[in-house]
Design an enzyme around this catalytic site. Structure first.
Site, mmCIF file in Angstrom:
data_model
loop_
_atom_site.group_PDB
_atom_site.id
_atom_site.type_symbol
_atom_site.label_atom_id
_atom_site.label_comp_id
_atom_site.label_asym_id
_atom_site.label_seq_id
_atom_site.Cartn_x
_atom_site.Cartn_y
_atom_site.Cartn_z
ATOM 1 N N GLU A 57 -41.233 -37.572 -76.130
ATOM 2 C CA GLU A 57 -42.136 -37.834 -75.013
ATOM 3 C C GLU A 57 -43.242 -36.796 -74.991
ATOM 4 O OE1 GLU A 57 -41.948 -37.971 -70.145
ATOM 5 O OE2 GLU A 57 -40.333 -38.935 -71.266
ATOM 6 N N ARG B 130 -43.482 -45.369 -70.347
ATOM 7 C CA ARG B 130 -44.151 -44.165 -70.845
ATOM 8 C C ARG B 130 -45.205 -44.484 -71.908
ATOM 9 N NH1 ARG B 130 -42.310 -43.382 -66.844
ATOM 10 N NH2 ARG B 130 -40.780 -41.842 -66.182
ATOM 11 N N SER C 47 -40.195 -33.166 -69.699
ATOM 12 C CA SER C 47 -39.211 -33.992 -70.402
ATOM 13 C C SER C 47 -39.594 -34.107 -71.871
ATOM 14 C CB SER C 47 -39.144 -35.380 -69.776
ATOM 15 O OG SER C 47 -38.637 -35.316 -68.463
#
Length: 311
Positions: A299, A180, A229
């Site tokens: 995130e 990520r 998320s």
């Protein structure tokens, strides 16, 4: 500041460079975010194309902050708004073309649309993009992934423009992809990408995309006001499992709630503020840390100022 000086003080938009795209003062951001919260952009710039963007950035004074947003599916805009210039890429960056086993896509192209074009062209391996509710630009920035694949598995090269207006190209190796995350400097605005898949039967690819869509509908609050998320998975763990075990499923702050369907999603039940959502997220982090000694990492990207903060 006196009333007279407030009336005569120029707005930031008055000193913006000439553009072919669109400049808007005090542009509302809440309507374009999935959470439907947040204050305005001091100035919003929608460039006509990559050249317009490059010329603008080259002429923009160094002291003016620049923030880039896409479809704002994984974004929390704070209630005080975003100072400086918010850049949002639009139609000039949304083209998608397929040839052989390659797909070229603008940074504003929706991930789902890229997956669909690849499917129709018989290019497999990109269907995971249909499970990411965002754009190619966002997927490049955070090495977006879902259902076992990530951008680093399919990227050949990415194009971008830096804060000085220089046009740049990055190979997959130069992206510095990790979980990520991309190591490309934050001042680079991605404008497009070249992706590569494999030759497959469109019907087989379509079946996998249908399976991804069904799984998302079954496990995620896809029709809610959410930001996707919320936290990254810690090494070897699942964020949602930690959140659930810490007793946070259904937890609320005002009308912001941890989803009962998938507890790594925060929801605006209607009328929540960005402060409510961020406070809720921080409470989740605190409870998980108290229980497991693990500090979850956001995130969702959080931008802007809290309400009442000075620009």
């Amino acid at each position: 500041m006196t009333a007279l000086s407030a009336m005569t003080e120029p707005h930031l938009i008055d000193v913006m460079p000439r553009v072919r795209g669109r400049l808007t003062a005090d542009a509302p951001l809440a309507p374009v975010t999935w959470f439907r919260v947040g204050g305005p952009a001091e100035v919003m710039f929608r460039p006509a194309d990559a050249e317009d963007l490059a010329v603008f950035l080259d002429a923009l004074p160094d002291e003016v902050p620049v923030t880039v947003i896409g479809v704002a599916s994984n974004l929390l805009v704070r209630d005080g708004g975003v100072p400086g210039v918010v850049i949002r890429l639009g139609r000039g960056f949304a083209d998608i073309d397929a040839a052989g086993t390659d797909v070229t896509a603008g940074a504003a192209a929706l991930d789902l649309n890229v997956a669909a074009v690849a499917r129709d062209a018989g290019i497999g391996g990109l269907e995971f993009l249909s499970g990411i509710p965002g754009t190619i630009g966002g997927a490049l920035r955070m090495n977006g992934g879902a259902y076992g694949r990530e951008m680093r598995d399919v990227l050949i090269a990415a194009q971008g423009v830096d804060r000085r207006g220089a046009r740049l190209t990055f190979t997959a190796a130069e992206m510095g992809f990790t979980y990520r995350h991309s190591a490309v400097p934050d001042d680079v605005i991605f404008t497009g990408a070249l992706l590569r898949g494999t030759r497959e039967d469109p019907a087989v690819i379509g079946a996998r995309m249908d399976d991804i869509a069904a799984k998302r509908a079954d496990t995620q609050p896809v029709r809610a006001r959410t930001g996707g998320s919320t936290f990254k998975n810690p090494p070897g763990r699942k964020a949602w499992e930690l959140i659930d075990a810490a007793g946070c499923r259904g937890l609320t702050v005002g009308v912001a709630q941890v989803s009962e369907k998938h507890c790594n999603f925060l929801l605006n039940l209607g009328g929540a503020t960005a402060a409510d959502l961020e406070t809720l997220g921080e409470e989740v982090r605190r409870r998980v840390f108290d229980r497991f000694g693990i500090m979850l990492e956001w995130e969702i990207k959080r931008i802007g100022l809290a309400k009442g903060d000075a620009r």
